[in-house]
Enzyme design. Structure first.
Site, PDB file in Angstrom:
ATOM      1  N   ALA A  31       6.473  -0.826  -5.150  1.00  0.00           N
ATOM      2  CA  ALA A  31       5.472   0.151  -4.728  1.00  0.00           C
ATOM      3  C   ALA A  31       4.922  -0.104  -3.328  1.00  0.00           C
ATOM      4  O   ALA A  31       5.015   0.769  -2.454  1.00  0.00           O
ATOM      5  CB  ALA A  31       4.332   0.171  -5.751  1.00  0.00           C
ATOM      6  N   SER A  61      11.311   0.830  -6.206  1.00  0.00           N
ATOM      7  CA  SER A  61      10.355   1.941  -6.333  1.00  0.00           C
ATOM      8  C   SER A  61      10.286   2.484  -7.759  1.00  0.00           C
ATOM      9  O   SER A  61      10.495   3.671  -7.998  1.00  0.00           O
ATOM     10  CB  SER A  61      10.718   3.067  -5.359  1.00  0.00           C
ATOM     11  N   CYS A  65       4.476   0.053 -14.943  1.00  0.00           N
ATOM     12  CA  CYS A  65       3.479   0.471 -15.929  1.00  0.00           C
ATOM     13  C   CYS A  65       4.092   1.356 -17.017  1.00  0.00           C
ATOM     14  O   CYS A  65       3.539   1.477 -18.112  1.00  0.00           O
ATOM     15  CB  CYS A  65       2.351   1.235 -15.247  1.00  0.00           C
ATOM     16  N   ARG A  92      17.082   7.628   4.280  1.00  0.00           N
ATOM     17  CA  ARG A  92      15.949   7.831   5.190  1.00  0.00           C
ATOM     18  C   ARG A  92      15.915   6.760   6.280  1.00  0.00           C
ATOM     19  O   ARG A  92      14.856   6.482   6.860  1.00  0.00           O
ATOM     20  CB  ARG A  92      14.647   7.827   4.389  1.00  0.00           C
ATOM     21  N   VAL A 102      14.435 -13.262  -0.252  1.00  0.00           N
ATOM     22  CA  VAL A 102      13.910 -14.011   0.894  1.00  0.00           C
ATOM     23  C   VAL A 102      13.440 -15.369   0.401  1.00  0.00           C
ATOM     24  O   VAL A 102      12.654 -15.465  -0.546  1.00  0.00           O
ATOM     25  CB  VAL A 102      12.769 -13.238   1.578  1.00  0.00           C
ATOM     26  N   ARG A 466     -28.674   8.247 -18.685  1.00  0.00           N
ATOM     27  CA  ARG A 466     -30.080   8.491 -19.036  1.00  0.00           C
ATOM     28  C   ARG A 466     -30.680   7.265 -19.732  1.00  0.00           C
ATOM     29  O   ARG A 466     -31.810   6.862 -19.440  1.00  0.00           O
ATOM     30  CB  ARG A 466     -30.183   9.711 -19.951  1.00  0.00           C
TER      31      ARG A 466
END
Length: 477
Positions: A31, A61, A65, A92, A102, A466
């Site tokens: 994400a 991506s 969840c 893209r 890494v 309240r």
């Protein structure tokens, strides 16, 4: 085997000449990382900014969840959880390198070392700008037998598939879930839907430690009503295996609980191993520390986001680790804007989260009682019962709302809600009020929507406001 990444001497510069194109390197393909890469790409053309992203897993991506709902069968296909595939990112002009881990960040040298997990080949890739989005790692206790066949963590799509494979092949129908946080509760529901006898072993007093114990008790009672056996105040000491190797039971100090499958839902910790080794700053909760622009503190061209960072709690003013996909996507947008030459900030969070177990909805935002005490705040606490619709409307169900307000000032500090349909998303009212630093008295005047199918005349959140207002007045008179 080690090599450069093919751009001259391996430090990101052709011999004697500075590259014209800047390079953004992203560590982590979920994400935060890919949101950052995508946003930076929108702002900068490929000839102006080269983007290289590394992901050690098989997917990018995706919605972690959603895994419990895939396991339960509510989501029928794994690929429905994938928002954008590796191929779509590459289309893209993002150089996304899958199954590549890494292993080192060289901050002074402005480069990262990565290993291809298929071939074992290693290479250095230079960067002008770096994004660290390494996520979080599941807590896996060091227990005898915890690595036995049939014991599963649930963090990635690969984990979910492995669990489904076990469920498809195991002959027994007994499951033990270790831990009763969000993942534990959601996995208990998934296994119930799969037809398993489910026992949840939880070391806390009540399930959902993200709620105060009195609200967690409501979750406990509802789970038992669904046929789930709750074992609270119990620590797992070992996983027992059969003669053929797979799990057969989970043991505590006092008892054994038969199991054909075990799911670990103990929680996660920030994955900052690389960052720590590189000397980057981490906080008390183990997450990277960033500024409002999501830059790693003290480093102009390094950003971090997602589950590997700590964030500012707008209510307490303290840093917290809150691993949620909502935050990760926002972090990525902010990071991508800044790395792409624009400007954006992430001001902080109020700690909003929702979950459910079957038809019981669970929500919280702001501080629990223990959080408020830890922050040195004096507060009043009230709890009310109402209904999710007008009491005379068919299907009206009980909803419990707990509200905390600051002593004397009446500033809203936190809200917890447990109830049936329509309960959980009411917490968004409180989240907005917390963000705006409203008092509970100010909340009582909120102009919320009303019709008998949706709410009583006084919405339950306003009823709690309240009562909290009255408690504040009583305490300051």
């Amino acid at each position: 085997m080690s090599m450069s990444d093919g751009d001259g001497n391996g430090d990101g510069r052709t011999s004697g000449t500075k590259r014209v194109t800047e390079r953004l390197v992203v560590i982590g393909g979920d994400a935060a990382g890919m949101s950052a890469a995508s946003q930076a790409r929108r702002l900068r053309k490929p000839g102006e900014l080269e983007i290289v992203a590394f992901e050690r897993g098989n997917f990018t991506s995706y919605s972690a969840c959603g895994i419990p709902y895939w396991v339960s069968g509510d989501v029928p296909d794994r690929d429905m959880l994938i928002a954008r595939s590796a191929e779509e990112h590459r289309a893209r002009d993002i150089d996304l390198r899958m199954r590549t881990e890494v292993t080192e960040i060289d901050v002074p040298g402005g480069r990262v070392r990565a290993r291809d997990l298929e071939t074992g080949a290693e290479s250095w890739t230079s960067y002008d700008k770096l994004v660290i989005a390494t996520g979080a790692r599941p807590i896996r206790p060091s227990l005898p037998g915890v690595d036995a066949p049939g014991v599963h963590g649930v963090q990635t799509l690969d984990d979910g598939q492995a669990l489904l494979d076990t469920l498809a092949t195991t002959k027994g129908r007994r499951a033990v879930v270790v831990g009763a946080g969000y993942i534990g509760v959601e996995m208990a529901e998934a296994l119930i839907k799969r037809g398993y006898e489910v026992t949840v072993v939880n070391r806390s007093r009540e399930p959902m430690s993200t709620l105060d114990p009195d609200m967690g008790r409501l979750v406990h009672e509802a789970m038992e009503g669904l046929g789930i056996t709750m074992v609270n105040d119990a620590e797992v000491t070992k996983v027992l295996t059969g003669d053929d190797g797979p799990v057969r039971a989970v043991a505590t100090e006092d008892a054994e609980y038969p199991a054909d499958v075990v799911v670990l839902g103990i929680g996660v910790r920030p994955e900052t191993t690389l960052a720590r080794a590189a000397g980057l700053p981490v906080g008390d909760h183990g997450g990277l520390l960033t500024d409002l622009a999501m830059r790693v503190r003290g480093h102009e061209n390094i950003w971090a986001g997602g589950d590997c960072v700590e964030v500012l709690d707008l209510v307490s003013g303290q840093e917290r680790h809150i691993p949620l996909g909502t935050h990760a996507n926002k972090h990525g947008q902010v990071i991508g804007a800044n790395a792409g030459g624009g400007y954006a900030t992430f001001p902080g969070v109020v700690g909003t989260a929702v979950s459910k177990v079957c038809d019981l909805e669970i929500a919280r935002t702001g501080l629990l009682e223990k959080d408020a005490r830890r922050a040195g705040l004096r507060f009043v606490s009230v709890t009310i019962e109402s209904t999710n619709s007008a009491g005379y409307y068919p299907g009206a169900a009980v909803m419990t709302v707990k509200m905390l307000a600051e002593h004397r000032t009446g500033r809203l500090l936190g809200v917890q809600i447990v109830g049936r349909e329509g309960a959980a998303k009411r917490v968004d009212i409180a989240a907005v009020a917390l963000t705006a630093a409203m008092t509970v008295e100010q909340m009582t005047a909120l102009d919320l929507g009303y019709a008998p199918p949706f709410s009583p005349v006084w919405d339950p959140v306003l009823v709690a406001a309240r009562k909290a207002t009255a408690a504040v007045r009583a305490g300051t008179s």
